[in-house]
Design an enzyme around this catalytic site. Sequence first.
Site, PDB file in Angstrom:
ATOM      1  N   LYS A 194       0.858  -1.185   0.000  1.00 56.72           N
ATOM      2  CA  LYS A 194       0.000   0.000   0.000  1.00 56.72           C
ATOM      3  C   LYS A 194       0.890   1.230   0.000  1.00 56.72           C
ATOM      4  CE  LYS A 194      -3.608   2.456   2.490  1.00 56.72           C
ATOM      5  NZ  LYS A 194      -4.617   2.420   3.542  1.00 56.72           N
ATOM      6  N   LYS A 247      -2.116  -1.522  -3.839  1.00 57.05           N
ATOM      7  CA  LYS A 247      -2.967  -0.342  -3.781  1.00 57.05           C
ATOM      8  C   LYS A 247      -2.149   0.911  -3.875  1.00 57.05           C
ATOM      9  CE  LYS A 247      -5.920   2.029  -0.536  1.00 57.05           C
ATOM     10  NZ  LYS A 247      -6.452   2.097   0.790  1.00 57.05           N
TER      11      LYS A 247
HETATM   12  C1  PBG Z   1      -7.574   3.680   5.384  1.00 54.31           C
HETATM   13  C2  PBG Z   1      -7.823   3.459   3.948  1.00 54.31           C
HETATM   14  C3  PBG Z   1      -7.615   4.389   2.912  1.00 54.31           C
HETATM   15  C4  PBG Z   1      -8.131   3.819   1.761  1.00 54.31           C
HETATM   16  C5  PBG Z   1      -8.611   2.545   2.092  1.00 54.31           C
HETATM   17  N1  PBG Z   1      -8.383   2.336   3.448  1.00 54.31           N
HETATM   18  C6  PBG Z   1      -7.079   5.761   2.968  1.00 54.31           C
HETATM   19  C7  PBG Z   1      -5.736   6.009   3.495  1.00 54.31           C
HETATM   20  O1  PBG Z   1      -4.917   5.104   3.670  1.00 54.31           O
HETATM   21  O2  PBG Z   1      -5.478   7.175   3.782  1.00 54.31           O
HETATM   22  C8  PBG Z   1      -8.192   4.501   0.418  1.00 54.31           C
HETATM   23  C9  PBG Z   1      -9.148   3.921  -0.576  1.00 54.31           C
HETATM   24  C10 PBG Z   1      -9.485   4.806  -1.730  1.00 54.31           C
HETATM   25  O3  PBG Z   1      -8.881   5.878  -1.961  1.00 54.31           O
HETATM   26  O4  PBG Z   1     -10.421   4.444  -2.462  1.00 54.31           O
HETATM   27  N2  PBG Z   1      -6.668   2.954   6.057  1.00 54.31           N
END
Ligand code: PBG
Length: 321
Positions: A194, A247
């Site tokens: 991520k 991601k």
């Molecule tokens: C939170 C989380 C995020 C997303 C999914 N879980 C945001 C972040 O890490 O700040 C983003 C998903 C998206 O942008 O569609 N832990």
Amino acid sequence: MNRRPRRNRKSSAIRSMVEETKLGTENLIYPLFIEDGKGVKTEIKSLPNNFRWSLDTLLIEMDECVNLGLDKFVLFPAVSESLKDSVASYSYASDNFYLDAIHQIKDRFPNIELMSDVALDPYSSDGHDGLVKGGEILNDETLPILAKMSIAQAQAGIDIIGPSDMMDGRVGFIRESLDAANYKDVSIMSYCAKYASAFYGPFRDALDSAPKAGDKKSYQMNPANKREALIEAELDVQEGADMLMVKPATFYLDVIQMLRENFDLPITAYNVSGECAMVYAASANGWLDYESAMFEMLLSIRRAGADGILTYFAKDFARLT
Ligand code: PBG
């Protein structure tokens, strides 16, 4: 010329036979946002066509989705500011509306796979995925909270836990805690690679979950790094993840492909809010054709090697195919 590749493209009949990548509704996981209350359907400004629902309206929406063939969902809670604190205690509170929603959704749709997000940010007054102390994000102190949250969600009936926090060691810690509480069949889809991405903006708008100070670069990965994803994946596999997620998806197709080639676990990819927002915005302006741009984006993620795609396009895709 004795070789003419165009001959294999000359008719739709031939093209469909030689098509290398198949993408269907079964590959898609639909993210949905829920808040406490009744009769709520609030459009997210930076993510048109996506809404914050209350449980009553969400059940109707999910009914429509299930009838379209969608059977995998990920649910995110929008928590009111007054319930947030520095230790995210609402995430496992017995009167938590999100846990109640999980229970009721599974009651109503026993055959779907329902996935959660495990991280502190929707519940944290600091807006970070881990505990914050003196501006630092604490790793090991965060793990027990993630485990409590996971067990509470498992108890509510969740099928798949999605740790999205990027703390070291959290997959193993959560796996052990789930097993100890006898939730051996609850899966873990780890947000494995991520990245600290600019493309989460609309999601943070949807949940009011942006960090109050600082950024997420000390725990989410540097977009410049690729080999590091192998390290993260290796650890998550050892720690007991059932599936690995990359991601965002579209700008990280090389990472998806690399994990596909190096690991045997199913790979999923999160086609994040900002990626979808670009397509929504450009097509609203008449600059792109929504349907074909959306199809091509999803297809490219699948072609790179993703078995599953979390995408805000899921319902439209299901409707159009
Ligand atoms: C939170 C989380 C995020 C997303 C999914 N879980 C945001 C972040 O890490 O700040 C983003 C998903 C998206 O942008 O569609 N832990």
